[in-house]
Design a protein around this motif. Sequence first.
Motif, PDB file in Angstrom:
ATOM      1  N   PRO A 187       0.836  -1.211   0.000  1.00 22.40           N
ATOM      2  CA  PRO A 187       0.000   0.000   0.000  1.00 22.40           C
ATOM      3  C   PRO A 187       0.870   1.260   0.000  1.00 22.40           C
ATOM      4  O   PRO A 187       1.931   1.287   0.595  1.00 22.40           O
ATOM      5  CB  PRO A 187      -0.784  -0.106   1.305  1.00 22.40           C
ATOM      6  N   THR A 188       0.422   2.242  -0.703  1.00 14.31           N
ATOM      7  CA  THR A 188       1.182   3.484  -0.764  1.00 14.31           C
ATOM      8  C   THR A 188       0.890   4.319   0.479  1.00 14.31           C
ATOM      9  O   THR A 188      -0.259   4.538   0.832  1.00 14.31           O
ATOM     10  CB  THR A 188       0.745   4.274  -2.003  1.00 14.31           C
ATOM     11  N   ALA A 189       1.955   4.774   1.112  1.00 10.14           N
ATOM     12  CA  ALA A 189       1.761   5.617   2.301  1.00 10.14           C
ATOM     13  C   ALA A 189       1.276   6.988   1.870  1.00 10.14           C
ATOM     14  O   ALA A 189       1.756   7.540   0.886  1.00 10.14           O
ATOM     15  CB  ALA A 189       3.079   5.758   3.062  1.00 10.14           C
ATOM     16  N   ILE A 190       0.311   7.513   2.584  1.00  6.87           N
ATOM     17  CA  ILE A 190      -0.206   8.832   2.243  1.00  6.87           C
ATOM     18  C   ILE A 190      -0.435   9.639   3.515  1.00  6.87           C
ATOM     19  O   ILE A 190      -0.463   9.090   4.609  1.00  6.87           O
ATOM     20  CB  ILE A 190      -1.551   8.758   1.485  1.00  6.87           C
ATOM     21  N   ILE A 191      -0.599  10.935   3.336  1.00  2.51           N
ATOM     22  CA  ILE A 191      -0.957  11.780   4.472  1.00  2.51           C
ATOM     23  C   ILE A 191      -2.413  11.516   4.800  1.00  2.51           C
ATOM     24  O   ILE A 191      -3.278  11.562   3.945  1.00  2.51           O
ATOM     25  CB  ILE A 191      -0.738  13.269   4.145  1.00  2.51           C
ATOM     26  N   GLU A 192      -2.645  11.215   6.056  1.00  2.12           N
ATOM     27  CA  GLU A 192      -3.994  10.837   6.463  1.00  2.12           C
ATOM     28  C   GLU A 192      -4.942  12.019   6.355  1.00  2.12           C
ATOM     29  O   GLU A 192      -4.603  13.124   6.747  1.00  2.12           O
ATOM     30  CB  GLU A 192      -3.938  10.406   7.925  1.00  2.12           C
ATOM     31  N   PHE A 232     -11.623   6.991  20.601  1.00  6.57           N
ATOM     32  CA  PHE A 232     -11.896   8.428  20.611  1.00  6.57           C
ATOM     33  C   PHE A 232     -10.743   9.164  19.952  1.00  6.57           C
ATOM     34  O   PHE A 232      -9.594   8.989  20.321  1.00  6.57           O
ATOM     35  CB  PHE A 232     -12.093   8.930  22.045  1.00  6.57           C
ATOM     36  N   ASP A 233     -11.074   9.952  18.946  1.00  6.36           N
ATOM     37  CA  ASP A 233     -10.044  10.646  18.180  1.00  6.36           C
ATOM     38  C   ASP A 233      -9.959  12.105  18.623  1.00  6.36           C
ATOM     39  O   ASP A 233     -10.902  12.871  18.425  1.00  6.36           O
ATOM     40  CB  ASP A 233     -10.411  10.580  16.690  1.00  6.36           C
ATOM     41  N   PRO A 234      -8.850  12.506  19.240  1.00  6.20           N
ATOM     42  CA  PRO A 234      -8.790  13.872  19.786  1.00  6.20           C
ATOM     43  C   PRO A 234      -8.831  14.964  18.719  1.00  6.20           C
ATOM     44  O   PRO A 234      -9.013  16.128  19.041  1.00  6.20           O
ATOM     45  CB  PRO A 234      -7.458  13.904  20.548  1.00  6.20           C
ATOM     46  N   ARG A 235      -8.659  14.588  17.457  1.00  3.27           N
ATOM     47  CA  ARG A 235      -8.776  15.609  16.408  1.00  3.27           C
ATOM     48  C   ARG A 235     -10.184  16.173  16.343  1.00  3.27           C
ATOM     49  O   ARG A 235     -10.413  17.245  15.797  1.00  3.27           O
ATOM     50  CB  ARG A 235      -8.393  15.017  15.041  1.00  3.27           C
ATOM     51  N   ASP A 267     -10.959  19.885  17.341  1.00  4.83           N
ATOM     52  CA  ASP A 267     -10.676  21.019  16.457  1.00  4.83           C
ATOM     53  C   ASP A 267     -11.666  21.109  15.304  1.00  4.83           C
ATOM     54  O   ASP A 267     -11.499  21.941  14.418  1.00  4.83           O
ATOM     55  CB  ASP A 267      -9.267  20.875  15.857  1.00  4.83           C
ATOM     56  N   LEU A 327      -2.829  14.705  22.006  1.00  2.00           N
ATOM     57  CA  LEU A 327      -2.622  15.646  20.903  1.00  2.00           C
ATOM     58  C   LEU A 327      -2.625  17.086  21.428  1.00  2.00           C
ATOM     59  O   LEU A 327      -1.876  17.931  20.956  1.00  2.00           O
ATOM     60  CB  LEU A 327      -3.726  15.472  19.859  1.00  2.00           C
ATOM     61  N   TRP A 331      -0.816   9.445  19.932  1.00  4.33           N
ATOM     62  CA  TRP A 331      -2.141   9.980  20.294  1.00  4.33           C
ATOM     63  C   TRP A 331      -3.212   9.382  19.413  1.00  4.33           C
ATOM     64  O   TRP A 331      -4.382   9.476  19.703  1.00  4.33           O
ATOM     65  CB  TRP A 331      -2.178  11.509  20.097  1.00  4.33           C
ATOM     66  N   PRO A 340      -5.873   7.247  17.819  1.00  6.93           N
ATOM     67  CA  PRO A 340      -6.645   6.210  18.510  1.00  6.93           C
ATOM     68  C   PRO A 340      -6.512   4.803  17.919  1.00  6.93           C
ATOM     69  O   PRO A 340      -6.306   3.849  18.670  1.00  6.93           O
ATOM     70  CB  PRO A 340      -8.085   6.709  18.421  1.00  6.93           C
ATOM     71  N   PHE A 374       7.507  12.966   4.051  1.00  4.19           N
ATOM     72  CA  PHE A 374       6.327  13.526   4.735  1.00  4.19           C
ATOM     73  C   PHE A 374       5.983  12.693   5.959  1.00  4.19           C
ATOM     74  O   PHE A 374       6.452  11.565   6.113  1.00  4.19           O
ATOM     75  CB  PHE A 374       5.122  13.618   3.791  1.00  4.19           C
ATOM     76  N   ARG A 415       2.741  10.966   7.957  1.00  2.00           N
ATOM     77  CA  ARG A 415       1.385  10.553   7.598  1.00  2.00           C
ATOM     78  C   ARG A 415       0.344  11.176   8.528  1.00  2.00           C
ATOM     79  O   ARG A 415      -0.804  11.345   8.190  1.00  2.00           O
ATOM     80  CB  ARG A 415       1.266   9.025   7.645  1.00  2.00           C
ATOM     81  N   GLU A 442       8.780   6.138  -0.156  1.00  3.20           N
ATOM     82  CA  GLU A 442       9.081   5.240  -1.271  1.00  3.20           C
ATOM     83  C   GLU A 442      10.281   5.774  -2.025  1.00  3.20           C
ATOM     84  O   GLU A 442      10.386   6.977  -2.246  1.00  3.20           O
ATOM     85  CB  GLU A 442       7.874   5.148  -2.221  1.00  3.20           C
TER      86      GLU A 442
END
Lengths: 461, 448
Positions: A2-7, A32-35, A38, A64, B201, B203, B431, B433, B443
């Motif tokens: 899988p290609t890593a990407i910015i989430e 629970f996602d602390p994002r 915001d 976070l 952090w 989850p 970068f 993620r 890569e």
Amino acid sequence: MPTAIIERTDIPLMPIGEAYDMGRAPDGKPLFDPRIFDSREFARNPYPYYRILRDHYPVYHDKLHNCFYLTRYDDITTAYMDDEGFNTIPKGASNPVLGNTQLELSGVEHRRRRNLYGQHLVGNSLNARIPAIERLASEMIIRFSGSGADEMATENTAGRRTVELGKAFANEFPIRVVCQVLGFPEEAQDKFFYWYYSMMTGLGGSETARQGLEARQDLEDYVAGLVVERRANPTFLCDNDGNSMGEDIISKLSRTQIDGDWLSVEEVTSNIALIVGGGGETTRGAILNMWYLLLSHPEQFAAVRADPSLFQQAIHETLRHSSSIGGQPRHTSYDITMRGVTIPGGSLVNCVDFSANHDDRVFKEPERFDIFRDDLYTGKLIRNGYDAEGKHSHMAFGVGPHLCPGAWISLQESILGSEVLLKHLKNTRMNLDRMPKDINGVTLAPIGGGAIRELWIDFDA
Amino acid sequence: MMATKTELMQLPGTAPGRNGVEIRASLGGRGGFYRSYEVYQRQRVKESTYLINARVFLKPEFLRDPYPALKLMRENYPFYRDWVGNCDWVTLYNDVTSIFVDDANFETRAKAWFYGMPGFGRDLREELPVLWAFASGIDRHVVPIAEELIAGLKRAGAPDLATGVFDRLDTYLLAAVLGLPRDDWDTFARRYRAMMEGWHWHPSREQDGKDAIARLSTYFAPLLDARRAVPRDDLLSALASGELESGPATAEDVVATLLEGDGDTLRGSLINMWGLLLSNPEQLADIRGDPSLAKRAWQEGLRHTTPVLTAKRFARQEVERFGRLIPEGGLVVCSGASGNRDAAIFDDPDRFDVRRKDLCYREPRGQYRADGLPAGIAFGPGRPSRYPAVPEDRPRSLYAITRDAAVAVSNLILAELPGLGLAGAERPEPFCRWPGDLHLYRELPVTF
Ligand code: HEM
């Protein structure tokens, strides 16, 4: 591979009252996602997320944002009552603008300052000021409801007038009341409104922070002259018959010495900022939220119409259901273990009043607005909170040593103001077309966390 | 008689505390004092930090390229109050290193603490037998494992230096050093990675990390028993042995030791070094001509594109630094990546240059400097050696071990893959993620 990407961090917008799925642990416990804190979703729909915290993470460590969250009524009460373990050193984003005030003090130092002007906001002093508050409300309300007040209304068709209740009344009313007890000079009040709004939108971390700091500086420069003047010639508050009730708050602050030193201009300004900052937006929100909730629950509004003394219950239920202040920060003075989680000394702990008020361990069906609910205490405010006969006080004013000293006066403002509104506005209803809409563009924008942005009403002219 | 100063300050029921501030007698001990707010500075107009919005640290633009924001902070707000993250950012080289060496005032919290598992296992990294087993294990295994992975790369249809070699190298190496059966390496690698990514952090990553910790603990228990019965020449045997000062390790101690060590920095440093070399082919050619430059390339790569952008330190007590009072427990986010681009320290700091003259190429000692030159700030390899010279009873430092392993692997790549270059026209970029992630090239598709 899988290609890593910015989430992606976009958080979906959910129906009010539903939390989006942040994933689950193998035992079924929701993650629970602390994002979320915001996100726009959270601002409009905070309660289902607080429910997850209450039920599954009563002491939540948000790594976070480097803080802990307390969300249950009991735990928050514990924290507020324990001002040794949960201290109030300066920390909040409001601090740069408001400055250091009694909010940030504990123990002896706190009590000394709190006692300086507390008397003006409660008890006999307040009772004596009620006619003045009522007069102010009438003056402001007649401006847009009386005959010949057409220019105040946005729309004015045969027999029907449309106004935004905030602009017409609730935005300014609480600030004017507070300016009176402060003894803030009439001639500077227009400037004062500008400073006030700049400070409120310029709290720390926001893009407008600099504007907030500048406004604060301007206010301080102005107060510097005022302090010198009042120290020599104090001004006084009077009751309805013109009898002096003692120095107004600014005079009192200007003439106070602590440990042999005058309060600094910095500190006087901070107190002014706190009193107005603490009493403006909050009371505006209380009034608007109450009218919004009543107008969207017509049977309850009809009951209040028939018996205006029910405003007492209505304002308390409003503050429980939709307070305008989310909660208060505290810092642990040493390691404290709560519900199995050890909070290290020096940690920021956010006590979420919103969540305490929606804790179904205390209030049944907390999301329901019901001025007749039998589990909410609506009597005289008690510093240590109320817990008897199945009734609890709400958390909107906090509890314990820092309990809002403006609670009494703001309840009076809200109730008196609403009674006058009721008297002058015939057949009030919400103007749904003009009300701000939720994301879908159809349903009304929810109150969410805070105060309703605008409240458009129609009434018979 | 005149009262002494302390007596004067002492109110009934109180005791003079740190800085002369009274402590309630009932609280005593650690903390629990009331602090007057007058000591805390309020931000003034001149100090307003409007050029930057703290929300940027969570945004994709920062995750891709954090350097513009870091530069802005260095130049305008070297000690930056971040209201969103409830922390202060330190971004100048000298400030960052001054905090890293100041254990007396700033503590590093264990990753287990971030996992909400304080007290989980013992971190045995400082035990001498562990250090020895670790050092000798790496020296023994690094080349054979690198050879195996490079051989695999040569066979691959679409060879990728990052995913094919470096992503596996550090975990395989750890597995070999521990002495795990070959068949278990891939499973170990997956769990190790999950564990190392879960403490921040996030989850679902935290959930995966906790799961990995539990599984690794179960996995190590029987292996430890076996090594206690029949020791071998590996790290697990050293951990299982009775030679440790604090007693033999449990399975949880093994996991804790792995968790607290930044073993994956070998991977990060190699990926970024090679990402930079492949993007700067003239410098790659230079190294081919002079293999002694590989060490410099590794150090310059760590400096230029630092995998760990920031490290967290918590004030042990109220302390004044940089003109500000940091309260007890206050979080200071120290950006090594930013310090490494500090123009007051490194000329033209944004340039990657393996022949850079202002970077210290020896192992720094003490204060991040040697020969009067600053070292790049990197976390995994540990802080600068405390020892003016390596004592005889100790192996070389973690820094030296990691560096030598990276250099050995790089030299092997140079020898085995002639004509190495990037495949395709697209230039890879590093970068993160998600906020807190390593800043890495993900890569590196190559031809040779
Ligand atoms: C509905 C309206 C209001 C709400 C919901 C509200 C809420 C609160 C809360 C929750 C606190 C507690 C802070 C803490 O625990 O740290 C507080 C404190 C305070 N409030 Fe209010 N408030 C309101 C109106 C007012 C008004 C009208 C005034 C002034 C005239 C005022 C002045 C203050 C002050 C000075 C404090 C600081 C008290 C201390 O730290 O001892 N508030 N308020």
